[in-house]
Structure formats: structure tokens, C-alpha cells
Write a protein that holds these residues in place. Structure first.
Motif, PDB file in Angstrom:
ATOM      1  N   GLU A 165     -16.908   3.461 -38.835  1.00 36.04           N
ATOM      2  CA  GLU A 165     -16.527   4.046 -37.554  1.00 36.04           C
ATOM      3  C   GLU A 165     -17.799   4.504 -36.848  1.00 36.04           C
ATOM      4  N   ILE A 166     -17.903   4.193 -35.535  1.00 37.97           N
ATOM      5  CA  ILE A 166     -19.005   4.709 -34.732  1.00 37.97           C
ATOM      6  C   ILE A 166     -18.406   5.582 -33.640  1.00 37.97           C
ATOM      7  N   ASN A 167     -19.261   6.394 -33.011  1.00 38.13           N
ATOM      8  CA  ASN A 167     -18.788   7.290 -31.967  1.00 38.13           C
ATOM      9  C   ASN A 167     -19.642   7.104 -30.721  1.00 38.13           C
ATOM     10  N   ILE A 168     -18.979   6.854 -29.600  1.00 33.37           N
ATOM     11  CA  ILE A 168     -19.641   6.750 -28.308  1.00 33.37           C
ATOM     12  C   ILE A 168     -18.934   7.693 -27.346  1.00 33.37           C
ATOM     13  N   GLY A 169     -19.630   8.722 -26.914  1.00 28.71           N
ATOM     14  CA  GLY A 169     -19.058   9.671 -25.957  1.00 28.71           C
ATOM     15  C   GLY A 169     -17.787  10.321 -26.429  1.00 28.71           C
ATOM     16  N   GLY A 170     -17.674  10.565 -27.737  1.00 32.14           N
ATOM     17  CA  GLY A 170     -16.482  11.191 -28.306  1.00 32.14           C
ATOM     18  C   GLY A 170     -15.395  10.224 -28.697  1.00 32.14           C
ATOM     19  N   LEU A 171     -15.586   8.938 -28.428  1.00 34.59           N
ATOM     20  CA  LEU A 171     -14.593   7.918 -28.766  1.00 34.59           C
ATOM     21  C   LEU A 171     -14.993   7.223 -30.058  1.00 34.59           C
ATOM     22  N   ASP A 172     -14.116   7.236 -31.056  1.00 34.04           N
ATOM     23  CA  ASP A 172     -14.362   6.552 -32.327  1.00 34.04           C
ATOM     24  C   ASP A 172     -13.888   5.109 -32.234  1.00 34.04           C
ATOM     25  N   ILE A 173     -14.769   4.191 -32.653  1.00 36.56           N
ATOM     26  CA  ILE A 173     -14.473   2.761 -32.571  1.00 36.56           C
ATOM     27  C   ILE A 173     -14.851   2.106 -33.895  1.00 36.56           C
ATOM     28  N   PRO A 174     -13.997   1.255 -34.474  1.00 31.90           N
ATOM     29  CA  PRO A 174     -14.350   0.550 -35.708  1.00 31.90           C
ATOM     30  C   PRO A 174     -15.379  -0.550 -35.443  1.00 31.90           C
ATOM     31  N   VAL A 175     -16.296  -0.727 -36.399  1.00 39.52           N
ATOM     32  CA  VAL A 175     -17.315  -1.770 -36.292  1.00 39.52           C
ATOM     33  C   VAL A 175     -17.365  -2.559 -37.594  1.00 39.52           C
ATOM     34  N   ILE A 176     -17.756  -3.834 -37.492  1.00 43.34           N
ATOM     35  CA  ILE A 176     -18.047  -4.685 -38.640  1.00 43.34           C
ATOM     36  C   ILE A 176     -19.562  -4.834 -38.726  1.00 43.34           C
ATOM     37  N   VAL A 177     -20.136  -4.594 -39.904  1.00 49.10           N
ATOM     38  CA  VAL A 177     -21.579  -4.716 -40.098  1.00 49.10           C
ATOM     39  C   VAL A 177     -21.906  -6.189 -40.332  1.00 49.10           C
ATOM     40  N   ASP A 178     -22.643  -6.795 -39.407  1.00 49.76           N
ATOM     41  CA  ASP A 178     -22.810  -8.247 -39.404  1.00 49.76           C
ATOM     42  C   ASP A 178     -24.278  -8.629 -39.213  1.00 49.76           C
ATOM     43  N   THR A 179     -24.972  -8.933 -40.305  1.00 47.75           N
ATOM     44  CA  THR A 179     -26.374  -9.347 -40.215  1.00 47.75           C
ATOM     45  C   THR A 179     -26.526 -10.751 -39.637  1.00 47.75           C
ATOM     46  N   GLY A 180     -25.428 -11.475 -39.492  1.00 47.95           N
ATOM     47  CA  GLY A 180     -25.468 -12.787 -38.874  1.00 47.95           C
ATOM     48  C   GLY A 180     -25.357 -12.733 -37.362  1.00 47.95           C
ATOM     49  N   ALA A 181     -25.226 -11.527 -36.787  1.00 50.84           N
ATOM     50  CA  ALA A 181     -25.140 -11.343 -35.337  1.00 50.84           C
ATOM     51  C   ALA A 181     -26.474 -10.811 -34.830  1.00 50.84           C
ATOM     52  N   SER A 182     -27.039 -11.471 -33.842  1.00 54.88           N
ATOM     53  CA  SER A 182     -28.310 -10.998 -33.289  1.00 54.88           C
ATOM     54  C   SER A 182     -28.108  -9.761 -32.428  1.00 54.88           C
ATOM     55  N   ASP A 183     -26.993  -9.702 -31.696  1.00 55.12           N
ATOM     56  CA  ASP A 183     -26.704  -8.595 -30.786  1.00 55.12           C
ATOM     57  C   ASP A 183     -25.458  -7.846 -31.229  1.00 55.12           C
ATOM     58  N   THR A 184     -25.404  -6.569 -30.877  1.00 53.38           N
ATOM     59  CA  THR A 184     -24.192  -5.789 -31.096  1.00 53.38           C
ATOM     60  C   THR A 184     -23.216  -6.086 -29.968  1.00 53.38           C
ATOM     61  N   VAL A 185     -21.978  -6.452 -30.335  1.00 52.39           N
ATOM     62  CA  VAL A 185     -20.991  -6.952 -29.371  1.00 52.39           C
ATOM     63  C   VAL A 185     -19.768  -6.041 -29.377  1.00 52.39           C
ATOM     64  N   ILE A 186     -19.290  -5.707 -28.196  1.00 55.57           N
ATOM     65  CA  ILE A 186     -18.063  -4.931 -28.047  1.00 55.57           C
ATOM     66  C   ILE A 186     -17.048  -5.772 -27.281  1.00 55.57           C
ATOM     67  N   ASN A 187     -15.773  -5.659 -27.663  1.00 50.90           N
ATOM     68  CA  ASN A 187     -14.753  -6.427 -26.950  1.00 50.90           C
ATOM     69  C   ASN A 187     -14.388  -5.734 -25.640  1.00 50.90           C
ATOM     70  N   THR A 188     -13.608  -6.430 -24.815  1.00 52.58           N
ATOM     71  CA  THR A 188     -13.246  -5.890 -23.503  1.00 52.58           C
ATOM     72  C   THR A 188     -12.461  -4.591 -23.626  1.00 52.58           C
ATOM     73  N   ALA A 189     -11.545  -4.528 -24.601  1.00 48.14           N
ATOM     74  CA  ALA A 189     -10.766  -3.298 -24.786  1.00 48.14           C
ATOM     75  C   ALA A 189     -11.682  -2.110 -25.080  1.00 48.14           C
ATOM     76  N   GLY A 190     -12.704  -2.324 -25.882  1.00 49.51           N
ATOM     77  CA  GLY A 190     -13.659  -1.263 -26.178  1.00 49.51           C
ATOM     78  C   GLY A 190     -14.501  -0.907 -24.973  1.00 49.51           C
ATOM     79  N   SER A 191     -14.923  -1.923 -24.217  1.00 47.57           N
ATOM     80  CA  SER A 191     -15.718  -1.685 -23.016  1.00 47.57           C
ATOM     81  C   SER A 191     -14.957  -0.832 -22.016  1.00 47.57           C
ATOM     82  N   GLU A 192     -13.693  -1.144 -21.816  1.00 50.51           N
ATOM     83  CA  GLU A 192     -12.889  -0.390 -20.869  1.00 50.51           C
ATOM     84  C   GLU A 192     -12.636   1.037 -21.345  1.00 50.51           C
ATOM     85  N   ALA A 193     -12.407   1.192 -22.651  1.00 53.85           N
ATOM     86  CA  ALA A 193     -12.167   2.526 -23.203  1.00 53.85           C
ATOM     87  C   ALA A 193     -13.406   3.411 -23.059  1.00 53.85           C
TER      88      ALA A 193
END
Length: 287
Positions: A165-193
């Protein structure tokens, strides 16, 4: 030579010296891997992949022929693909041997020297240590210890990846730890939240390589604070994309993040696939 204890399982060498790793063109960790006794060749260490696989360019390099009348439909980060099956019997990497009955071949990544992926089938039950600055990786039975390490408890998801779980501005969001991803990616639902709940969030337009190495234009968010337990990253960039993997993980319509090497690679880290923990060595602690 090491012997695996069972088909599809691995044998652990123990007490190995750290192994050399190099970044590919997208800053993902590559490590020398022997396939069917040939190599070593550069493979990406991918903690978001359930299985170790090869790329098509490697099949010609080592003289592999596809098994006749066999193919599989598999899920990748960018969607389902039907791929050919090859008679790979073993991978030797990071001091371990993984024996398999077969594997599949994905298309090569444009711009990357990688010849395949090392997935969590190779890492299960052990702790993966990676230090991109030192160019070293290792597998051990225990995680790191010391006051300079921050430990974040997580849980297993999918086929053996680590979720936190990570926290951005008081909002907790689940994350997958992925060494195969060059960038950290958030879905649209997370972006809007995040946009609704946080202040100081900025939108940007960027170019990134999210699909087999092909550069594409994306929207990104700049968030003032990105907290993982006691670890904090200031002014963190999140690429906004509804990757098919979010649907596979049941997060099509709820906030979710893929945590990539843009954050992980900035300091030594260790992923414990037995106790399901992420360890980060950093003085950046959250308030």
C-alpha cells in the motif's frame, strides 16, 4: 552443476558472491542467464512476471525450434498474445537452476539487448537484492537488516508478485512491485481519485516506452509526496495508463499502481518473496 529438486522448482546455491547486473535501455536490471547450457545472455529480472521466458531473437541464436502444433495464449502487461512454445529445459541465473518442461517466446523488445525475462518462478521463497548503482544483484535466504533499511510489509498477489500500500495525499492505493517496469504507472481510476483528494498535483504530457519498447505519448501526474510506509519520495512522476495487467489483477475500475524502476532503482532494495516485504535503503523517511 546444480540440480533442481523437482520439475518447475529451483535449487539454491547459497552464499554466492553478488552477480553483475546492467541496466537495459529502459533502466531495468539485466543479469547473465544460461539457457539449455548456452550463455550467459542478458535477461531482465521481472518481479511482475509469473514465469521466466525467452524472446524470439534468442531462439535463432541458440538453435531452438518451436514445438510442432503447440501455442499458448498468455497475458502480458500490454494484453493477451498467442505465442509459440519452445523446448527450453532449464535456466541458470543468480546461482540457481530452474528446470522447466517448456517455455514460450515473446517478441523482442525494441531498443533493449535483453534475450528474455526472469520471473518470480525463479525467485520464490528467497530475497532478491538489487543495487543498480553498484551494478549488483543476489538471491539470499534472508532479507537485509540494519538501521539504514526501511521495511514495508506487503502481501502476495497474482502468481507470486509482491503488493503493497502507498499513500498519496492521504489516499491509500495498492501497488505491485515490478522490476520489469521502467516507469511507475497509475490507472485512470487512481489518477482521478488522486486529483480529487490531493493538492499540488500537476499534469504533464510525456513520451515513454510502455509497449514492447515503442515510444508513445502519455499523460503523467506529478504528486508532491509519494509514501511507502516510512519511505517518502518527493515530486514523484506517475504515468497514467490503463494497462491490461490492471484488469488481470481485478483493478480495472479501482485505483492501482505498478511500481517501477524509476523509484526502485534510485537506492539499493530487496524484495522478500517469503515474508512478502519490500526493503529500501534510504534516509528519506516519511514524516
Amino acid at each position: 552443476m546444480l540440480l533442481a529438486i523437482a520439475l518447475g522448482r529451483t535449487a539454491y546455491a547459497g552464499n554466492q558472491e553478488p552477480h553483475l547486473i546492467l541496466p537495459d535501455a529502459f533502466d531495468r536490471p539485466m543479469v547473465g542467464t544460461v539457457v539449455n547450457g548456452v550463455g550467459p545472455m542478458p535477461f531482465i529480472i521481472d518481479t511482475g512476471a509469473s514465469k521466466s521466458i525467452i524472446y524470439r531473437g534468442l531462439t535463432a541464436m541458440i538453435g531452438l525450434q518451436a514445438l510442432p502444433n503447440q501455442s499458448k495464449r498468455i497475458m502480458t502487461a500490454t494484453g493477451y498474445q498467442r505465442v509459440l512454445v519452445y523446448p527450453v529445459t532449464d535456466f541458470f541465473v543468480l546461482g540457481r537452476t530452474l528446470q522447466v518442461s517448456e517455455t514460450v517466446a515473446l517478441p523482442d523488445i525494441i531498443g533493449s539487448d535483453a534475450k528474455g525475462l526472469i520471473g518470480v518462478d525463479m525467485l520464490a521463497g528467497l530475497t532478491l537484492h538489487i543495487d543498480m548503482q553498484a551494478g549488483e544483484a543476489d538471491l539470499t535466504l534472508a532479507g537485509p537488516s540494519g538501521d539504514d533499511w526501511i521495511t514495508i510489509q506487503g502481501r502476495p498477489v497474482a502468481y507470486g508478485s509482491l503488493a503493497l500500500e502507498i499513500n498519496i495525499g492521504g489516499l491509500d492505493i495498492p501497488v505491485i512491485v515490478d522490476t520489469g517496469a521502467s516507469d511507475t504507472v497509475i490507472n485512470t481510476a487512481g489518477s482521478e481519485a488522486i486529483s480529487r483528494s490531493s493538492t499540488g498535483v500537476r499534469r504533464e504530457t510525456i513520451t515513454a516506452s510502455m509497449s514492447r519498447g515503442k515510444e508513445m505519448v502519455f499523460t503523467a501526474l506529478r504528486v508532491p509526496s509519494f509514501k511507502i510506509g516510512d519511505f517518502e519520495r518527493i515530486n514523484m512522476r506517475l504515468v497514467v495508463s490503463d494497462l491490461p495487467v490492471f484488469t488481470m489483477l481485478g483493478a480495472r475500475d479501482v485505483p492501482a499502481i505498478i511500481l517501477g524502476m524509476d523509484l526502485l532503482g534510485q537506492q539499493p532494495f530487496a524484495i522478500d518473496f517469503k515474508k512478502w516485504r519490500l526493503n529500501l535503503r534510504s534516509a528519506q523517511r516519511a514524516n
